[in-house]
Design a protein around this motif. Sequence first.
Motif, PDB file in Angstrom:
ATOM      1  N   ASP A   1      64.006  55.460  76.309  1.00 38.22           N
ATOM      2  CA  ASP A   1      62.678  56.056  76.482  1.00 38.22           C
ATOM      3  C   ASP A   1      62.283  56.848  75.244  1.00 38.22           C
ATOM      4  N   LEU A   2      63.218  57.593  74.675  1.00 39.94           N
ATOM      5  CA  LEU A   2      62.927  58.421  73.510  1.00 39.94           C
ATOM      6  C   LEU A   2      62.654  57.564  72.281  1.00 39.94           C
ATOM      7  N   VAL A   3      63.413  56.491  72.120  1.00 44.62           N
ATOM      8  CA  VAL A   3      63.175  55.589  71.001  1.00 44.62           C
ATOM      9  C   VAL A   3      61.785  54.969  71.114  1.00 44.62           C
ATOM     10  N   ALA A   4      61.418  54.537  72.310  1.00 41.46           N
ATOM     11  CA  ALA A   4      60.099  53.929  72.519  1.00 41.46           C
ATOM     12  C   ALA A   4      58.976  54.913  72.231  1.00 41.46           C
ATOM     13  N   ALA A   5      59.229  56.196  72.484  1.00 45.98           N
ATOM     14  CA  ALA A   5      58.218  57.225  72.245  1.00 45.98           C
ATOM     15  C   ALA A   5      58.176  57.682  70.790  1.00 45.98           C
ATOM     16  N   GLY A   6      59.080  57.174  69.961  1.00 50.40           N
ATOM     17  CA  GLY A   6      59.090  57.532  68.547  1.00 50.40           C
ATOM     18  C   GLY A   6      59.657  58.912  68.259  1.00 50.40           C
ATOM     19  N   GLU A   7      60.474  59.436  69.152  1.00 47.85           N
ATOM     20  CA  GLU A   7      61.046  60.769  68.961  1.00 47.85           C
ATOM     21  C   GLU A   7      62.086  60.753  67.827  1.00 47.85           C
ATOM     22  N   ARG A   8      62.233  61.913  67.159  1.00 46.88           N
ATOM     23  CA  ARG A   8      63.249  62.064  66.118  1.00 46.88           C
ATOM     24  C   ARG A   8      63.876  63.449  66.222  1.00 46.88           C
ATOM     25  N   PHE A   9      65.169  63.513  65.925  1.00 44.82           N
ATOM     26  CA  PHE A   9      65.919  64.759  66.000  1.00 44.82           C
ATOM     27  C   PHE A   9      66.829  64.859  64.780  1.00 44.82           C
ATOM     28  N   ASP A  10      67.113  66.067  64.370  1.00 41.20           N
ATOM     29  CA  ASP A  10      68.012  66.243  63.232  1.00 41.20           C
ATOM     30  C   ASP A  10      69.430  65.831  63.592  1.00 41.20           C
ATOM     31  N   VAL A  11      69.879  66.218  64.781  1.00 38.62           N
ATOM     32  CA  VAL A  11      71.228  65.889  65.230  1.00 38.62           C
ATOM     33  C   VAL A  11      71.163  65.421  66.679  1.00 38.62           C
ATOM     34  N   VAL A  12      71.882  64.354  66.980  1.00 35.09           N
ATOM     35  CA  VAL A  12      72.006  63.841  68.345  1.00 35.09           C
ATOM     36  C   VAL A  12      73.459  64.007  68.778  1.00 35.09           C
ATOM     37  N   VAL A  13      73.662  64.601  69.949  1.00 38.49           N
ATOM     38  CA  VAL A  13      75.015  64.834  70.443  1.00 38.49           C
ATOM     39  C   VAL A  13      75.140  64.319  71.871  1.00 38.49           C
ATOM     40  N   SER A  14      76.372  64.179  72.311  1.00 37.54           N
ATOM     41  CA  SER A  14      76.648  63.933  73.735  1.00 37.54           C
ATOM     42  C   SER A  14      78.065  64.382  74.024  1.00 37.54           C
ATOM     43  N   ASN A  15      78.318  64.653  75.280  1.00 30.35           N
ATOM     44  CA  ASN A  15      79.642  65.056  75.719  1.00 30.35           C
ATOM     45  C   ASN A  15      80.025  64.249  76.955  1.00 30.35           C
ATOM     46  N   HIS A  16      81.152  63.548  76.876  1.00 30.17           N
ATOM     47  CA  HIS A  16      81.688  62.797  78.015  1.00 30.17           C
ATOM     48  C   HIS A  16      80.742  61.705  78.509  1.00 30.17           C
ATOM     49  N   VAL A  17      80.034  61.069  77.600  1.00 32.86           N
ATOM     50  CA  VAL A  17      79.157  59.966  77.984  1.00 32.86           C
ATOM     51  C   VAL A  17      79.802  58.616  77.693  1.00 32.86           C
ATOM     52  N   LEU A  18      80.454  58.487  76.551  1.00 33.04           N
ATOM     53  CA  LEU A  18      80.922  57.176  76.103  1.00 33.04           C
ATOM     54  C   LEU A  18      81.830  56.488  77.112  1.00 33.04           C
ATOM     55  N   HIS A  19      82.708  57.245  77.773  1.00 33.04           N
ATOM     56  CA  HIS A  19      83.656  56.585  78.687  1.00 33.04           C
ATOM     57  C   HIS A  19      82.992  56.082  79.956  1.00 33.04           C
ATOM     58  N   HIS A  20      81.762  56.542  80.231  1.00 30.85           N
ATOM     59  CA  HIS A  20      81.026  56.063  81.406  1.00 30.85           C
ATOM     60  C   HIS A  20      80.412  54.682  81.175  1.00 30.85           C
ATOM     61  N   LEU A  21      80.246  54.278  79.927  1.00 33.52           N
ATOM     62  CA  LEU A  21      79.409  53.129  79.597  1.00 33.52           C
ATOM     63  C   LEU A  21      80.208  51.846  79.458  1.00 33.52           C
ATOM     64  N   GLY A  22      79.610  50.754  79.940  1.00 36.00           N
ATOM     65  CA  GLY A  22      80.157  49.437  79.670  1.00 36.00           C
ATOM     66  C   GLY A  22      79.875  49.054  78.230  1.00 36.00           C
ATOM     67  N   ASP A  23      80.417  47.912  77.799  1.00 35.40           N
ATOM     68  CA  ASP A  23      80.289  47.518  76.395  1.00 35.40           C
ATOM     69  C   ASP A  23      78.837  47.399  75.959  1.00 35.40           C
ATOM     70  N   ASP A  24      78.007  46.698  76.727  1.00 30.15           N
ATOM     71  CA  ASP A  24      76.611  46.522  76.349  1.00 30.15           C
ATOM     72  C   ASP A  24      75.853  47.846  76.398  1.00 30.15           C
ATOM     73  N   GLU A  25      76.140  48.659  77.412  1.00 34.65           N
ATOM     74  CA  GLU A  25      75.486  49.963  77.512  1.00 34.65           C
ATOM     75  C   GLU A  25      75.853  50.843  76.326  1.00 34.65           C
TER      76      GLU A  25
END
Length: 240
Positions: free
Chosen positions: A131-155
């Motif tokens: 959604d953020l990419v489609a809206a053209g948003e930009r940030f200096d730094v993008v972070v996440s915590n404990h997200v990667l292990h939730h995702l399948g390969d394509d996700e």
Amino acid sequence: MSRPDGGSTGLPVLDLRTRALDLTELMDDPDCDPRALARTFRRFALVNALVSGWRSAWRTHVVPALPVTGRGRVLDLGCGGGDLARAVVRWAASDGFDVEVVGVDPDPRAIEAASRRAPRGVSFRQQSSGDLVAAGERFDVVVSNHVLHHLGDDERTGFLADSAALASGRSVHSDIRRSREAYRAYALASPLVSAGTFVRVDGLRSIRRSFTLAELRDTLPSGWRAERASPHRVLAVRDA
């Protein structure tokens, strides 16, 4: 699992050599107990403050990527209950930065929990990275915590591609580094804070679903690097 004195720790003997992708976390169930879920979001804020290592990652990975003006925007993808977003704006203020933090999560339950405690400088939105990419948003730094292990390969591929598109400076995604030591330490300590929550079960399942450093390195696309961090952490980092 036995102790040197011949007693038992009460922990099951598990094969942690590979990721346990068949496991799902209780708080990901849309029909889970909402009261237990709310308590879990609040309690994970304490757990993450103790074990996530983000205070160090803020200094070593986020601060160097902020504009020299001292003003910046930080995006927390998959913000959950919002504890990392709140911590970032607090650390920024204490270090003399004027940072706007946006936390997004597609789960309305997470945004409801996060929005109950949104300090000045932090906003929470029910959105996805796409959604953020489609809206053209930009940030200096993008972070996440404990997200990667939730995702399948394509996700995960889409998540990392979106992160790269959203970050004008750096992306830093932190997760658990799977090991026997991490599992044992969490299994022994988590009962102290897990009553009435999903903290113990979900934390142990998260460890079993998480990556070793070598596994993360092998799964990251070109332009990303995997780093080892303490305690029991891995970082996926990309510089724009």
